[in-house]
Structures are given as structure tokens and as C-alpha cells.
Design a protein around this motif. Structure first.
Motif, PDB file in Angstrom:
ATOM      1  N   TYR A   8       0.813  -1.206   0.000  1.00 36.43           N
ATOM      2  CA  TYR A   8       0.000   0.000   0.000  1.00 36.43           C
ATOM      3  C   TYR A   8       0.853   1.266   0.000  1.00 36.43           C
ATOM      4  CZ  TYR A   8      -4.131  -2.801   0.887  1.00 36.43           C
ATOM      5  OH  TYR A   8      -5.151  -3.699   0.779  1.00 36.43           O
ATOM      6  N   SER A   9       2.161   1.145   0.127  1.00 46.49           N
ATOM      7  CA  SER A   9       3.047   2.297   0.153  1.00 46.49           C
ATOM      8  C   SER A   9       3.249   2.862  -1.243  1.00 46.49           C
ATOM      9  CB  SER A   9       4.418   1.908   0.717  1.00 46.49           C
ATOM     10  OG  SER A   9       4.314   1.566   2.063  1.00 46.49           O
ATOM     11  N   SER A  10       3.521   4.139  -1.277  1.00 50.36           N
ATOM     12  CA  SER A  10       3.805   4.826  -2.528  1.00 50.36           C
ATOM     13  C   SER A  10       5.116   4.317  -3.106  1.00 50.36           C
ATOM     14  CB  SER A  10       3.901   6.327  -2.256  1.00 50.36           C
ATOM     15  OG  SER A  10       4.605   6.987  -3.257  1.00 50.36           O
ATOM     16  N   GLY A  11       5.226   4.225  -4.405  1.00 48.68           N
ATOM     17  CA  GLY A  11       6.456   3.808  -5.059  1.00 48.68           C
ATOM     18  C   GLY A  11       7.463   4.924  -5.206  1.00 48.68           C
ATOM     19  N   GLY A  38      14.340   2.363  16.418  1.00 46.41           N
ATOM     20  CA  GLY A  38      13.318   3.351  16.086  1.00 46.41           C
ATOM     21  C   GLY A  38      11.938   2.892  16.522  1.00 46.41           C
ATOM     22  N   PRO A  39      10.957   3.786  16.404  1.00 45.46           N
ATOM     23  CA  PRO A  39       9.594   3.449  16.824  1.00 45.46           C
ATOM     24  C   PRO A  39       8.968   2.359  15.954  1.00 45.46           C
ATOM     25  CG  PRO A  39       9.649   5.591  15.752  1.00 45.46           C
ATOM     26  CD  PRO A  39      11.064   5.134  15.873  1.00 45.46           C
ATOM     27  N   VAL A  40       8.293   1.432  16.611  1.00 44.46           N
ATOM     28  CA  VAL A  40       7.620   0.318  15.938  1.00 44.46           C
ATOM     29  C   VAL A  40       6.262   0.115  16.593  1.00 44.46           C
ATOM     30  CG1 VAL A  40       7.686  -2.165  15.490  1.00 44.46           C
ATOM     31  CG2 VAL A  40       9.793  -0.833  15.361  1.00 44.46           C
ATOM     32  N   LEU A  41       5.238  -0.022  15.766  1.00 42.31           N
ATOM     33  CA  LEU A  41       3.902  -0.352  16.248  1.00 42.31           C
ATOM     34  C   LEU A  41       3.766  -1.864  16.180  1.00 42.31           C
ATOM     35  CD1 LEU A  41       0.975   0.453  17.018  1.00 42.31           C
ATOM     36  CD2 LEU A  41       0.498   0.548  14.571  1.00 42.31           C
ATOM     37  N   ARG A  42       3.399  -2.483  17.296  1.00 37.97           N
ATOM     38  CA  ARG A  42       3.242  -3.934  17.368  1.00 37.97           C
ATOM     39  C   ARG A  42       1.773  -4.250  17.582  1.00 37.97           C
ATOM     40  NH1 ARG A  42       3.387  -7.743  21.826  1.00 37.97           N
ATOM     41  NH2 ARG A  42       3.988  -9.772  21.022  1.00 37.97           N
ATOM     42  N   VAL A  43       1.195  -5.057  16.690  1.00 41.75           N
ATOM     43  CA  VAL A  43      -0.217  -5.438  16.810  1.00 41.75           C
ATOM     44  C   VAL A  43      -0.347  -6.949  16.724  1.00 41.75           C
ATOM     45  CG1 VAL A  43      -1.088  -3.263  15.871  1.00 41.75           C
ATOM     46  CG2 VAL A  43      -0.650  -5.145  14.334  1.00 41.75           C
ATOM     47  N   GLY A  44      -1.381  -7.456  17.314  1.00 44.52           N
ATOM     48  CA  GLY A  44      -1.648  -8.886  17.265  1.00 44.52           C
ATOM     49  C   GLY A  44      -2.235  -9.288  15.918  1.00 44.52           C
ATOM     50  N   PRO A  45      -2.204 -10.578  15.615  1.00 48.50           N
ATOM     51  CA  PRO A  45      -2.715 -11.066  14.331  1.00 48.50           C
ATOM     52  C   PRO A  45      -4.184 -10.717  14.078  1.00 48.50           C
ATOM     53  CG  PRO A  45      -1.464 -12.783  15.441  1.00 48.50           C
ATOM     54  CD  PRO A  45      -1.612 -11.647  16.406  1.00 48.50           C
ATOM     55  N   ALA A  46      -5.023 -10.777  15.099  1.00 48.87           N
ATOM     56  CA  ALA A  46      -6.439 -10.454  14.907  1.00 48.87           C
ATOM     57  C   ALA A  46      -6.632  -8.986  14.555  1.00 48.87           C
ATOM     58  CB  ALA A  46      -7.239 -10.810  16.163  1.00 48.87           C
ATOM     59  N   ALA A  47      -5.901  -8.111  15.220  1.00 50.86           N
ATOM     60  CA  ALA A  47      -5.994  -6.670  14.925  1.00 50.86           C
ATOM     61  C   ALA A  47      -5.468  -6.376  13.527  1.00 50.86           C
ATOM     62  CB  ALA A  47      -5.216  -5.872  15.967  1.00 50.86           C
ATOM     63  N   TRP A  48      -4.388  -7.036  13.129  1.00 48.57           N
ATOM     64  CA  TRP A  48      -3.828  -6.847  11.786  1.00 48.57           C
ATOM     65  C   TRP A  48      -4.839  -7.302  10.724  1.00 48.57           C
ATOM     66  CZ3 TRP A  48      -0.317  -3.985   9.685  1.00 48.57           C
ATOM     67  CH2 TRP A  48       0.164  -4.266   8.426  1.00 48.57           C
ATOM     68  N   SER A  49      -5.465  -8.441  10.938  1.00 42.71           N
ATOM     69  CA  SER A  49      -6.467  -8.940   9.999  1.00 42.71           C
ATOM     70  C   SER A  49      -7.650  -7.988   9.894  1.00 42.71           C
ATOM     71  CB  SER A  49      -6.963 -10.323  10.413  1.00 42.71           C
ATOM     72  OG  SER A  49      -5.929 -11.262  10.272  1.00 42.71           O
ATOM     73  N   ALA A  50      -8.077  -7.444  11.035  1.00 41.27           N
ATOM     74  CA  ALA A  50      -9.190  -6.494  11.029  1.00 41.27           C
ATOM     75  C   ALA A  50      -8.819  -5.232  10.261  1.00 41.27           C
ATOM     76  CB  ALA A  50      -9.587  -6.148  12.461  1.00 41.27           C
ATOM     77  N   LEU A  51      -7.601  -4.759  10.434  1.00 40.91           N
ATOM     78  CA  LEU A  51      -7.136  -3.569   9.704  1.00 40.91           C
ATOM     79  C   LEU A  51      -7.144  -3.837   8.206  1.00 40.91           C
ATOM     80  CD1 LEU A  51      -5.803  -0.742   9.569  1.00 40.91           C
ATOM     81  CD2 LEU A  51      -3.620  -1.923   9.728  1.00 40.91           C
ATOM     82  N   LEU A  52      -6.589  -4.940   7.777  1.00 44.22           N
ATOM     83  CA  LEU A  52      -6.543  -5.251   6.361  1.00 44.22           C
ATOM     84  C   LEU A  52      -7.959  -5.466   5.785  1.00 44.22           C
ATOM     85  CD1 LEU A  52      -3.472  -7.629   6.093  1.00 44.22           C
ATOM     86  CD2 LEU A  52      -3.587  -5.166   5.657  1.00 44.22           C
ATOM     87  N   GLY A  53      -8.833  -6.040   6.592  1.00 45.59           N
ATOM     88  CA  GLY A  53     -10.199  -6.255   6.152  1.00 45.59           C
ATOM     89  C   GLY A  53     -10.989  -4.968   5.989  1.00 45.59           C
ATOM     90  N   ALA A  54     -10.581  -3.920   6.684  1.00 46.35           N
ATOM     91  CA  ALA A  54     -11.271  -2.632   6.622  1.00 46.35           C
ATOM     92  C   ALA A  54     -10.837  -1.803   5.425  1.00 46.35           C
ATOM     93  CB  ALA A  54     -11.031  -1.857   7.910  1.00 46.35           C
ATOM     94  N   MET A  55      -9.781  -2.237   4.749  1.00 43.36           N
ATOM     95  CA  MET A  55      -9.247  -1.436   3.631  1.00 43.36           C
ATOM     96  C   MET A  55      -9.943  -1.745   2.347  1.00 43.36           C
ATOM     97  SD  MET A  55      -5.278  -1.415   4.617  1.00 43.36           S
ATOM     98  CE  MET A  55      -4.814   0.275   4.368  1.00 43.36           C
TER      99      MET A  55
END
Length: 55
Positions: A8-11, A38-55
């Protein structure tokens, strides 16, 4: 940990998000802040799946 650029990142290099999958978590960081401690956001698999499903 092996980081990869999000599809999803810009090229053009201005808006790059990198992700790395580890046991029980997905790590997300801004490639412009990609230093060893550096800063890193850590999320669980269920939260990651929900994020991707919302896109």
C-alpha cells in the motif's frame, strides 16, 4: 526480523510503511525511521487482519 515494504506504500519513496511478521505479532514502522531502535507499532494477528479487512 525481516522487514518488507507494504504494497500500500507509494512507489515514490515518500510514504513508505514497512511490516515484519514475528511469532504472535505484526510489526509496523515508517521506513524513514527505520533505525535499529526506532519506533515500531506492534499489533496482534487479529488486529492486523481487522485492519486489512477494513481497507
Amino acid at each position: 526480523m525481516s522487514w518488507r515494504k507494504s504494497t500500500y506504500s507509494s512507489g515514490e519513496g515518500g510514504e513508505c510503511v514497512e511490516v515484519a511478521v514475528a511469532a504472535g505479532a505484526v510489526h509496523v514502522r515508517d521506513s524513514k525511521q527505520a533505525v535499529e531502535n526506532g519506533p515500531v507499532l506492534r499489533v496482534g494477528p487479529a488486529a492486523w487482519s481487522a485492519l486489512l479487512g477494513a481497507m
